[in-house]
Design a protein around this motif. Structure first.
Motif, PDB file in Angstrom:
ATOM      1  N   SER A  31       0.839  -1.207   0.000  1.00  0.00           N
ATOM      2  CA  SER A  31       0.000   0.000   0.000  1.00  0.00           C
ATOM      3  C   SER A  31       0.867   1.247   0.000  1.00  0.00           C
ATOM      4  O   SER A  31       0.516   2.257  -0.621  1.00  0.00           O
ATOM      5  CB  SER A  31      -0.907   0.006   1.222  1.00  0.00           C
ATOM      6  OG  SER A  31      -1.701  -1.151   1.237  1.00  0.00           O
ATOM      7  N   THR A  49      -4.094  -3.426   5.067  1.00  0.00           N
ATOM      8  CA  THR A  49      -5.239  -3.386   4.148  1.00  0.00           C
ATOM      9  C   THR A  49      -6.240  -4.495   4.456  1.00  0.00           C
ATOM     10  O   THR A  49      -5.848  -5.626   4.738  1.00  0.00           O
ATOM     11  CB  THR A  49      -4.734  -3.539   2.698  1.00  0.00           C
ATOM     12  OG1 THR A  49      -3.748  -2.543   2.466  1.00  0.00           O
ATOM     13  CG2 THR A  49      -5.853  -3.393   1.686  1.00  0.00           C
ATOM     14  N   ASP A  73      -4.668  -3.092  -5.026  1.00  0.00           N
ATOM     15  CA  ASP A  73      -3.735  -3.311  -3.919  1.00  0.00           C
ATOM     16  C   ASP A  73      -4.369  -4.337  -2.990  1.00  0.00           C
ATOM     17  O   ASP A  73      -5.379  -4.065  -2.344  1.00  0.00           O
ATOM     18  CB  ASP A  73      -3.515  -1.965  -3.212  1.00  0.00           C
ATOM     19  CG  ASP A  73      -2.732  -2.128  -1.912  1.00  0.00           C
ATOM     20  OD1 ASP A  73      -1.939  -3.092  -1.805  1.00  0.00           O
ATOM     21  OD2 ASP A  73      -2.925  -1.290  -1.015  1.00  0.00           O
ATOM     22  N   THR A  74      -3.795  -5.522  -2.951  1.00  0.00           N
ATOM     23  CA  THR A  74      -4.431  -6.597  -2.184  1.00  0.00           C
ATOM     24  C   THR A  74      -3.973  -6.589  -0.734  1.00  0.00           C
ATOM     25  O   THR A  74      -2.981  -5.955  -0.384  1.00  0.00           O
ATOM     26  CB  THR A  74      -4.117  -7.982  -2.787  1.00  0.00           C
ATOM     27  OG1 THR A  74      -2.713  -8.222  -2.669  1.00  0.00           O
ATOM     28  CG2 THR A  74      -4.517  -8.038  -4.253  1.00  0.00           C
TER      29      THR A  74
HETATM   30 MG    MG Z   1      -1.745  -2.811   2.387  1.00  0.00          MG
END
Ligand code: MG
Ligand code: GTP
Lengths: 237, 418
Positions: A31, A49, A73-74
Motif C-alpha cells: 500500500s 489493508t 492493492d491486495t
Molecule cells: Mg496494504
C-alpha cells in the motif's frame, strides 16, 4: 493483452489502460508503494489493508504515449490469501513485493520459516501458473531506505533476488516507498514492457465516436455519452 | 448466456459503477439451419425488404407483424388477446405467415420449447425485447456477452467491489442453519432491538445478522420431493480448431466487431425436417464465441450448445448439431472439434416455500440462453426489503469507491484522456 488501447485525439497519440495487481506478504509495503506512486505521499503508520483497495494512476511514457494503471492493492494477511485470484485474474501486470530487511517473520528456529522473498516467489509461481499468459511481473524489494541507513539490517541480498528475477523473467527493483527511491522507475519500466502496439487493427477497429474508458472491441454501456443512438423500434428481424 | 441490451442488468452495472471493471462484446448475427446450410436472419428492415427469397405478399405480412412486435403498446395488447395461444398458430391466424417464416420468427424468440409449446405471450415479449434492443449501444446489434467467460465475471467484479467497500468474505464454509432469536429478555435491554438471526456455519462458528439472503443452494430450505418435475437442459462446450470467421460478418458501419453468433436449429431440423411433435427434437441453440471473448486461444473458437431435454432424451444431439454446423461451412480443411464436454443441468420448479422473517430466498436461475430480467428483479425486491428501515437508498447506485481509505476520493483527474 493490452485490453484497452486506443488512438487519441492528436495524430499518433496513444492511450492504453492496464490492470495491475500488487501481491506480497503483509507489511512489506504494498500500500505504501501505491500511495507513493499515486499521491507521492508516505505514511509511517499505515493500517494493514482489509480486502483490497483500488486506485488509478496515469503516466506519460513520452509525448504521445499515455498509460493508465488500474491498480488493485491486495491485502497481504494470510486470511485474505484465497481472495487473491479475484484480483489477479485478467491483470496485465503484477508487482510482487517483499521486504529486504525481513528474513523471516517467524522465529528462525522454525524449520518452515519463510522469508518475505520466499513468499514473493510463491506468488510469482502462482501467477505464472494461473494468471494471464502474458502477464508482466515485477519483483520489488522494498524498504531500501532502512538498509541505506543501517547496512546490517539487510536480510536479503540484492544479488540473490536479482539472479532469481532474471531466471524467472521478472523485472527487478529495490525500492523505498519512504524516500520514493525507484518507485516511479518501477512502474515506468512495467509500462514500457506492456504490449502497447499489440492491439492491432482488431483492437482499434470500429470505435466510432466512443469516448472514455472502453477500448478494444468492447461495447460502451453509456450510449448517452457517446455517439448518437438509433431509437428503439429499429428492426432486426 | 447472452444479455439483451434492454436487460435491466446493464443500467444497474452502470449506476453501481462496476461496469468500469467489465468488458462487454457485441453479439453479431442470428443464423437459422435449413436442410444443410445456415441462413442469416435479416438484421434490419432493409434486409427484409431486399431479401429475394421472400415473396412480396409474405414480406408485407412479416413487416406488419414486426411493426406490432416492436410497438410498446400494440405488442402488449396482442399479448392480452392472444397470449395463451401457441405462437405459430397466432402467426398463421393473425398474419397469414407461412410455416417457413414462422420458423424464422420462432428463432428470434430464443425459445427452448417445441413450437406448439411456445406461447404467444413469451414469444412476443422476447421478440419485442430483441427488436427494441438493437441500436441501444451502437448500430446493428441487440445483445452482448461479458468478456472473459460469461456472467461469472459480473459476480467476480461485484465481489471485488464488495471487498473494496469493506465487505468480509468467508470462503469454503456454508450455512448449517438459521434461527431467529426470539428471547424476550434481550428486548428489555433495548426497546428498539431488531430481531437478530443466529447463523451457524458448517464449521460450527456462530454469527448474527439482521438479514440473510441466498439461493436454495446457500440456505437450508426444506426440499420437497420434486424429482418428477425437474426440467432438464443438455449443454455442451466444444473448442474448434478454426476461428470460423464466416460466422462473424461485420455488424454494421461503426459497430464493434461481433464476438458471438447465435446458430439456431429449429425443432426437427436435425432429423431432416421431422414434423411429428411427439418425436421431434426441441430447438438446438449453438452460441459461437470468438477468441476475442477470452474463452479460447486465438485462431480457435468455442461453441456452447443448449437444448431442452425431451423424452426420450438424445444424448448425442448436441454433438450432432456441432458436426452439422462444421459441415455446413466452407472453411478448408474442415474445422475440427479439438475438445468437448457435455452435461445436463436440472432445474427444480420454483418453490414457494415460506422462509422466516429476514431470510430471503432468491429464485434459482433457470439455465436458459438469455439472462432474464426476473433475476435482478428478485434481487431488487430483497434489496428493498433489507433497506426498508434505512433511508431507502436507490437500487444499485454507488459512488466511485476509489482510494486507500474508505470515504476518501482519489482525484487524479485522469478521466477521458483520449
Ligand atoms: Mg496494504
Ligand atoms: N522504512 C520504510 N517503511 C516502509 C516502507 N514501505 C512501507 N513501510 C512501512 O511498513 C509498514 C507496512 O506498510 P504497508 O504499505 O501498510 O504494507 P502492506 O504490504 O500494504 O501490508 P498489508 O496491507 O497488510 O498487506 C507501514 O508502517 C509502512 O509505513 C519503506 O519503503 N520504508
Amino acid at each position: 493483452m493490452a485490453n484497452r488501447v486506443q488512438t487519441g485525439t492528436r495524430p499518433g497519440a496513444r492511450f492504453a489502460q492496464f490492470k495491475l495487481v500488487l501481491l506480497g506478504e503483509s507489511a512489506v509495503g504494498k500500500s505504501s508503494l501505491v500511495l507513493r506512486f499515486v499521491k507521492d505521499q508516505f505514511d509511517d503508520y499505515r493500517e494493514s489493508t482489509i480486502g483490497a483497495a483500488f486506485l488509478t494512476q496515469t503516466i506519460s511514457l513520452d509525448d504521445t504515449t499515455t498509460v493508465k494503471f488500474e491498480i488493485w492493492d491486495t491485502a497481504g494477511q494470510e486470511r485474505y490469501k484465497s481472495l487473491a485470484p479475484m484480483y489477479y485474474r485478467n491483470a496485465n501486470c503484477a508487482v510482487v513485493v517483499y521486504d529486504i530487511t525481513q528474513a523471516s517473520k517467524m522465529k528462525k528456529w522454525l524449520t518452515y520459516a519463510q522469508s518475505s522473498l520466499d513468499k514473493a516467489k510463491s506468488w510469482v509461481k502462482e501467477l505464472q501458473r494461473q494468471a494471464n499468459e502474458n502477464i508482466i511481473i515485477a519483483l520489488a524489494g522494498n524498504k531500501a531506505d532502512l538498509v541505506a541507513a543501517q547496512p546490517d539490517k539487510r536480510a536479503i541480498q540484492a544479488a540473490d533476488a536479482e539472479a532469481y528475477a532474471r531466471e524467472a523473467g521478472l523485472l527487478f527493483f529495490e525500492t523505498s516507498a519512504k524516500t520514493a527511491d525507484n518507485v516511479r522507475d518501477l512502474f515506468t519500466a512495467i509500462a514500457k514492457k506492456l504490449p502497447l502496439d499489440q492491439a492491432g487493427p482488431r483492437g482499434l477497429g470500429g470505435r466510432g465516436g466512443m469516448g472514455g474508458r472502453m477500448g478494444g472491441t468492447g461495447v460502451d454501456l453509456r450510449p448517452g455519452e457517446s455517439s448518437a443512438t438509433q431509437g428503439a423500434g429499429a428492426c432486426n428481424c | 448466456m447472452l444479455i439483451y441490451n434492454r436487460s435491466n442488468l446493464l443500467p444497474a452495472l452502470v449506476s453501481s459503477k462496476v461496469y468500469q471493471q467489465l468488458e462487454f462484446l457485441a453479439v453479431g448475427s442470428w443464423w437459422i439451419y435449413d436442410k444443410t446450410t445456415f441462413k442469416k436472419i435479416p438484421s434490419s428492415r432493409e434486409d427484409v425488404v431486399n431479401d429475394q427469397s421472400i415473396d412480396l405478399r409474405a414480406k408485407r405480412n412479416v413487416m406488419r407483424f414486426l411493426q406490432l412486435a416492436a410497438s410498446p403498446e400494440s405488442h402488449l395488447a396482442a399479448i392480452e388477446e392472444h397470449g395463451s395461444e401457441p405462437f405459430p398458430a397466432y402467426l398463421q391466424s393473425q398474419f397469414k405467415i407461412s410455416e417457413q417464416l414462422q420458423v424464422t420468427l420462432l428463432a428470434l424468440t430464443m425459445s427452448p420449447n417445441l413450437p406448439s409449446n411456445t406461447l404467444t405471450s413469451n414469444a412476443l415479449t422476447n421478440i419485442h425485447r430483441h427488436l427494441t434492443s438493437v441500436g441501444l449501444f451502437g448500430p446493428g446489434f441487440g445483445a452482448v456477452i461479458p468478456k472473459w467467460g460469461g456472467l461469472a465475471e459480473v459476480a467476480q467484479v461485484a465481489c471485488r467491489a464488495g471487498a473494496v467497500g469493506g465487505g468480509v468474505y468467508v470462503l469454503g464454509r456454508g450455512i448449517e442453519n438459521t434461527e431467529t432469536t426470539s428471547d424476550k429478555e434481550h428486548e428489555h435491554d433495548d426497546e428498539d432491538a431488531e430481531p437478530m438471526i443466529q447463523i451457524r456455519l458448517t464449521d460450527g462458528e456462530k454469527i448474527k445478522s439482521k438479514a440473510v439472503g441466498g439461493s436454495s443452494y446457500d440456505l437450508p430450505v426444506e426440499q420437497q420431493d420434486i424429482a418428477e418435475e425437474v426440467e432438464r437442459v443438455s449443454r455442451s462446450i466444444s473448442i474448434i480448431s478454426s476461428p470460423l470467421d464466416e460466422l462473424f460478418p461485420p455488424i454494421a458501419e461503426g459497430a464493434p466487431l461481433p464476438a458471438a453468433a447465435v446458430m439456431v436449429f429449429p425443432s426437427g431440423s436435425l432429423d431432416g425436417g421431422e414434423t411429428k411433435e411427439a418425436t421431434m427434437h426441441a430447438p438446438v441453440h449453438l452460441m459461437v464465441h470468438t477468441a476475442e471473448s477470452g474463452e479460447c486461444p486465438a485462431g480457435q473458437c468455442i461453441i456452447y450448445g443448449h437444448t431442452a431435454t425431451t423424452t426420450p432424451s438424445r444424448p448425442s444431439l448436441l454433438s450432432f448439431a456441432v458436426s452439422k454446423l462444421l459441415e455446413s461451412l466452407t472453411v478448408q480443411p474442415q474445422a475440427q472439434v479439438i475438445w468437448s464436454m457435455q452435461y445436463q443441468q436440472c432445474h427444480p420448479p420454483s418453490t414457494t416455500s415460506k422462509s422466516p422473517d429476514n431470510v430471503f430466498l432468491c429464485q434459482d436461475i433457470f439455465p436458459s440462453l438469455v439472462l432474464e430480467d426476473d433475476v435482478l428483479r428478485d434481487v431488487r425486491s430483497i434489496w428493498e426489503s433489507i433497506t426498508e428501515k434505512d433511508a431507502k437508498p436507490p437500487f444499485m447506485t454507488f459512488e466511485d469507491r476509489e482510494g486507500m481509505d474508505s470515504g476518501e476520493k482519489d482525484d487524479d483527474g485522469d478521466e477521458d484522456i483520449s
